[in-house]
Design a protein around this motif. Structure first.
Motif, PDB file in Angstrom:
ATOM      1  N   SER A   1       0.841  -1.184   0.000  1.00 47.70           N
ATOM      2  CA  SER A   1       0.000   0.000   0.000  1.00 47.70           C
ATOM      3  C   SER A   1       0.879   1.237   0.000  1.00 47.70           C
ATOM      4  CB  SER A   1      -0.908   0.002   1.238  1.00 47.70           C
ATOM      5  OG  SER A   1      -0.123  -0.029   2.411  1.00 47.70           O
ATOM      6  N   GLY A   2       0.281   2.372  -0.243  1.00 46.83           N
ATOM      7  CA  GLY A   2       1.049   3.611  -0.251  1.00 46.83           C
ATOM      8  C   GLY A   2       1.044   4.251  -1.615  1.00 46.83           C
ATOM      9  N   PRO A   3       1.564   5.469  -1.695  1.00 47.25           N
ATOM     10  CA  PRO A   3       1.603   6.184  -2.970  1.00 47.25           C
ATOM     11  C   PRO A   3       2.433   5.438  -4.005  1.00 47.25           C
ATOM     12  CG  PRO A   3       2.138   7.627  -1.120  1.00 47.25           C
ATOM     13  CD  PRO A   3       2.162   6.230  -0.597  1.00 47.25           C
ATOM     14  N   PRO A   4       2.202   5.679  -5.286  1.00 49.26           N
ATOM     15  CA  PRO A   4       3.021   5.049  -6.326  1.00 49.26           C
ATOM     16  C   PRO A   4       4.492   5.404  -6.141  1.00 49.26           C
ATOM     17  CG  PRO A   4       1.084   6.102  -7.273  1.00 49.26           C
ATOM     18  CD  PRO A   4       1.131   6.526  -5.842  1.00 49.26           C
ATOM     19  N   PRO A   5       5.394   4.483  -6.446  1.00 47.59           N
ATOM     20  CA  PRO A   5       6.822   4.744  -6.263  1.00 47.59           C
ATOM     21  C   PRO A   5       7.301   6.030  -6.940  1.00 47.59           C
ATOM     22  CG  PRO A   5       6.470   2.425  -6.687  1.00 47.59           C
ATOM     23  CD  PRO A   5       5.145   3.091  -6.883  1.00 47.59           C
ATOM     24  N   GLU A   6       6.799   6.291  -8.134  1.00 46.99           N
ATOM     25  CA  GLU A   6       7.216   7.492  -8.846  1.00 46.99           C
ATOM     26  C   GLU A   6       6.831   8.758  -8.075  1.00 46.99           C
ATOM     27  OE1 GLU A   6       7.083   4.044 -11.361  1.00 46.99           O
ATOM     28  OE2 GLU A   6       5.519   4.966 -10.117  1.00 46.99           O
ATOM     29  N   THR A   7       5.687   8.703  -7.402  1.00 42.80           N
ATOM     30  CA  THR A   7       5.246   9.838  -6.598  1.00 42.80           C
ATOM     31  C   THR A   7       6.148  10.029  -5.389  1.00 42.80           C
ATOM     32  OG1 THR A   7       2.942   9.520  -7.282  1.00 42.80           O
ATOM     33  CG2 THR A   7       3.322  10.806  -5.275  1.00 42.80           C
ATOM     34  N   VAL A   8       6.501   8.926  -4.735  1.00 46.11           N
ATOM     35  CA  VAL A   8       7.378   8.999  -3.561  1.00 46.11           C
ATOM     36  C   VAL A   8       8.738   9.577  -3.947  1.00 46.11           C
ATOM     37  CG1 VAL A   8       8.551   7.671  -1.773  1.00 46.11           C
ATOM     38  CG2 VAL A   8       6.217   7.063  -2.443  1.00 46.11           C
ATOM     39  N   ILE A   9       9.282   9.126  -5.063  1.00 47.78           N
ATOM     40  CA  ILE A   9      10.587   9.617  -5.508  1.00 47.78           C
ATOM     41  C   ILE A   9      10.515  11.113  -5.800  1.00 47.78           C
ATOM     42  CG2 ILE A   9      12.298   9.494  -7.363  1.00 47.78           C
ATOM     43  CD1 ILE A   9      11.664   6.486  -7.548  1.00 47.78           C
ATOM     44  N   ALA A  10       9.456  11.549  -6.473  1.00 49.92           N
ATOM     45  CA  ALA A  10       9.301  12.968  -6.785  1.00 49.92           C
ATOM     46  C   ALA A  10       9.174  13.798  -5.511  1.00 49.92           C
ATOM     47  CB  ALA A  10       8.083  13.178  -7.674  1.00 49.92           C
ATOM     48  N   GLN A  11       8.423  13.292  -4.537  1.00 49.86           N
ATOM     49  CA  GLN A  11       8.259  14.012  -3.271  1.00 49.86           C
ATOM     50  C   GLN A  11       9.589  14.091  -2.521  1.00 49.86           C
ATOM     51  OE1 GLN A  11       5.141  11.682  -1.439  1.00 49.86           O
ATOM     52  NE2 GLN A  11       3.505  12.947  -2.290  1.00 49.86           N
TER      53      GLN A  11
ATOM     54  N   VAL B   1      15.952   0.784  -9.241  1.00 50.38           N
ATOM     55  CA  VAL B   1      17.105   1.513  -9.764  1.00 50.38           C
ATOM     56  C   VAL B   1      16.942   3.011  -9.536  1.00 50.38           C
ATOM     57  CG1 VAL B   1      18.277   2.192 -11.901  1.00 50.38           C
ATOM     58  CG2 VAL B   1      17.799  -0.215 -11.456  1.00 50.38           C
ATOM     59  N   GLN B   2      15.769   3.524  -9.846  1.00 48.79           N
ATOM     60  CA  GLN B   2      15.521   4.953  -9.652  1.00 48.79           C
ATOM     61  C   GLN B   2      15.671   5.348  -8.186  1.00 48.79           C
ATOM     62  OE1 GLN B   2      14.872   7.382 -11.873  1.00 48.79           O
ATOM     63  NE2 GLN B   2      14.783   6.094 -13.709  1.00 48.79           N
ATOM     64  N   ALA B   3      15.078   4.553  -7.291  1.00 50.20           N
ATOM     65  CA  ALA B   3      15.137   4.877  -5.865  1.00 50.20           C
ATOM     66  C   ALA B   3      16.565   4.768  -5.333  1.00 50.20           C
ATOM     67  CB  ALA B   3      14.203   3.956  -5.079  1.00 50.20           C
ATOM     68  N   LEU B   4      17.298   3.737  -5.750  1.00 47.86           N
ATOM     69  CA  LEU B   4      18.683   3.570  -5.302  1.00 47.86           C
ATOM     70  C   LEU B   4      19.570   4.705  -5.808  1.00 47.86           C
ATOM     71  CD1 LEU B   4      19.214  -0.279  -5.789  1.00 47.86           C
ATOM     72  CD2 LEU B   4      19.388   0.971  -3.626  1.00 47.86           C
ATOM     73  N   TYR B   5      19.387   5.081  -7.053  1.00 46.33           N
ATOM     74  CA  TYR B   5      20.233   6.150  -7.590  1.00 46.33           C
ATOM     75  C   TYR B   5      19.997   7.461  -6.847  1.00 46.33           C
ATOM     76  CZ  TYR B   5      22.331   9.654 -10.481  1.00 46.33           C
ATOM     77  OH  TYR B   5      23.093  10.730 -10.901  1.00 46.33           O
ATOM     78  N   HIS B   6      18.734   7.815  -6.666  1.00 42.62           N
ATOM     79  CA  HIS B   6      18.435   9.100  -6.028  1.00 42.62           C
ATOM     80  C   HIS B   6      18.815   9.091  -4.550  1.00 42.62           C
ATOM     81  CE1 HIS B   6      16.742  10.901  -9.551  1.00 42.62           C
ATOM     82  NE2 HIS B   6      15.866   9.914  -9.708  1.00 42.62           N
ATOM     83  N   ARG B   7      18.636   7.952  -3.865  1.00 44.16           N
ATOM     84  CA  ARG B   7      19.065   7.904  -2.471  1.00 44.16           C
ATOM     85  C   ARG B   7      20.586   7.942  -2.367  1.00 44.16           C
ATOM     86  NH1 ARG B   7      17.701   3.014   1.689  1.00 44.16           N
ATOM     87  NH2 ARG B   7      19.319   1.998   0.417  1.00 44.16           N
TER      88      ARG B   7
END
Length: 203
Positions: A28-38, A67-73
Motif C-alpha cells: 500500500s502507499g503512494p506510487p513509487p514514482e510519486t514517492v521519488i518525486a516528493q 534503480v531509480q530509488a537507489l540512484y536518487h538515495r
C-alpha cells in the motif's frame, strides 16, 4: 460412490490451482514514482532519505523503480544527507542489479567521487581531533547514532551548524520544558534555548 461429472472436476481443479498461485497482496502507499518525486522536492535531506528507504523496503517494486530509488538515495547520501558509506552501497547495488541501465554511467561517476570522499575522511580520522571534528567525520561517513551517542555522553553542546543538522535529522527536538538542557558543560548559548535530545540513544 457417485462420481462428479468430468467438467465439474476440471473446474474444481482450476479453482484450486488459482488459489495456490494467487499473487501476494501489493504494497500500500503512494506510487513509487510519486514517492521519488516528493523526496527530490523535500527541502530536508534526512526526511527525503527516510522516504526513499521506506520505498525501497517495499517488496513490490519493479527493477526500474528500484534503480531509480537507489540512484536518487545514493546521490542524496553522497551530498546533503551525509551518509557516504550508504551511498557506496546504493550505487554498488544499482550497478550489480542493472549494469546497462541509463543511470549506470552516472552511478559509476558518483561512486568514484564518494569512494574518494570516504578515503579522505577515513585518513583524516587518524589525526588528533576535537569532539566537533570527530563528529563531523563520523557523521559524514554515515554512523549517525554513534556520533550522537558520543556527544550526549560528553555533556558538551554541538556547534551551531551541528545543532541545525541534528535538528533536521531528528536527533534534537524543541520543547517547552524550561528545565530541559542539551548540554551539561560550557556556556549558555541562545541557539540552544528550548532544545533537548529527542530520545535516549545511550541506554
Amino acid at each position: 460412490m457417485r462420481r462428479l461429472p468430468f467438467y465439474t472436476s476440471i473446474t474444481a481443479a482450476l479453482l484450486l490451482a488459482a488459489c495456490a498461485t494467487a499473487p501476494e497482496a501489493t504494497d500500500s502507499g503512494p506510487p513509487p514514482e510519486t514517492v521519488i518525486a516528493q523526496a527530490l522536492a523535500d527541502s530536508n535531506p534526512y526526511d527525503a532519505d527516510r522516504m526513499l528507504s521506506e520505498l525501497l523496503a517495499r517488496n513490490s517494486l519493479t527493477t526500474e523503480q528500484k534503480v531509480q530509488a537507489l540512484y536518487h538515495r545514493g546521490s542524496l547520501r553522497r551530498q546533503s544527507a551525509n551518509d557516504r558509506r550508504g551511498a557506496i552501497e546504493d550505487f554498488e547495488k544499482l550497478l550489480k542489479m542493472a549494469p546497462d541501465h541509463a543511470l549506470a554511467a552516472n552511478a559509476k561517476t558518483e561512486l568514484g567521487y564518494v569512494r574518494t570522499d570516504v578515503d579522505q575522511i577515513e585518513a583524516s580520522m587518524n589525526r588528533f581531533l576535537t569532539l566537533a571534528q570527530w563528529f563531523d567525520g563520523v557523521w559524514t561517513l554515515g554512523d549517525h547514532d554513534e556520533a550522537v551517542t558520543r556527544y550526549r555522553k560528553s555533556g558538551l553542546a554541538p556547534t551551531p551548524e551541528q545543532v541545525e543538522t541534528l535538528t533536521d535529522a531528528g536527533y534534537i527536538c524543541r520543547t517547552k520544558d524550561s528545565d530541559a538542557r542539551l548540554h551539561e558543560y560550557g556556556e549558555t548559548r541562545d541557539d540552544l534555548a528550548g532544545l533537548e535530545w529527542c530520545e535516549d540513544l545511550t541506554s
